[in-house]
Design a protein around this motif. Structure first.
Motif: not given
Length: 258
Positions: A20-39, A57-60, A81-82
């Protein structure tokens, strides 16, 4: 049991024949660190996604992660609803209406408790606004379109262990005292949202007295409204004030066995 930290407040937990997953958030932005490589596809397989609250940053990424699967998303009505507005198929959604609601699957028991979001202090708000400058107008939709809703803290019981997860650090003393009535094997505590967040996180450790504590959410997930948090003071205070608790340190996207 395998636990993977996928950045920010996100985790994947694998146990026997269940994941199971909890609060998965992968998108981030170009300046985020560390860089996210997971899809999103890299997180499969999983049967459930447990959500603490509705901020971006919890549901996007939940619709992209969940829609191609048969998984269920367990969240508050506001978050549900969101997610529907974001294009999520409502058939995936399970709404938590009451504090103490249980979700049972495979050999795992998940319990939701009503909690609170951390209050951003004046120092943090001022420094964030200064850092963001004119960029804040571009970021406001992310803050406006993802309402918090009822915050949920999560208790997971599996393999004879009790895990407590908090996606934000605003729990009341009464909530922590209630959760402290049973031994805690692993505490997943967030370190973001306050200029003195290490002290806030220490309050969780002192109240819950876990065997292990795993800090999360300290990464710089969406500059300029986020910042990297130095958790060294937290680690030092845990070692000094709670010698019975061991720190579990994880690198971004790494998996550990518990």
């Amino acid at each position: 049991m395998k636990i993977q930290w996928t950045g920010t407040a996100g985790f994947k937990i694998q146990s026997r024949d269940a994941s199971f997953l909890i609060d998965p958030y992968l998108s981030r932005n170009a300046r985020a660190w560390p860089v996210q490589t997971i899809k999103p596809k890299d997180l499969a397989p999983f049967s459930h996604v447990f959500v603490s609250h509705g901020h971006f940053d919890h549901i996007l990424d939940i619709p992209d992660i969940v829609n191609p699967t048969d998984a269920r998303v367990v969240c508050s009505p506001v978050v549900a609803r969101t997610l529907v507005k974001m294009g999520m198929d409502s058939a995936h959604l399970m709404e938590i209406k009451n504090c103490g609601d249980d979700i049972r699957f495979s050999h795992i028991n998940a319990t939701a408790f009503f909690s609170r979001h951390i209050r951003f202090d004046a120092k943090l708000l001022i420094t964030t606004l200064i850092r963001a400058g004119k960029q804040i107008k571009d970021i406001l939709p992310l803050l406006k379109n993802y309402p918090c809703g009822q915050v949920l803290s999560w208790q997971f019981k599996l393999e004879g262990k009790r895990i407590l997860f908090f996606g934000t650090g605003g729990s009341t003393r009464a909530e922590l005292e209630m959760l402290a009535k049973e031994p805690v094997d692993l505490l997943l505590v967030p370190l973001q949202g306050h200029s003195d967040i290490c002290a806030r996180a220490m309050a969780y450790v002192k109240a819950l007295k876990p065997a292990f504590v795993l800090p999360h959410h300290q990464d710089d997930f969406f500059p300029p409204i986020s910042r990297a948090v130095d958790i060294t003071p937290f680690i030092k205070q845990v070692n000094l004030q709670c010698p019975g608790t061991k720190i579990v340190s994880m690198d971004f996207n790494d998996t550990i066995e518990l």
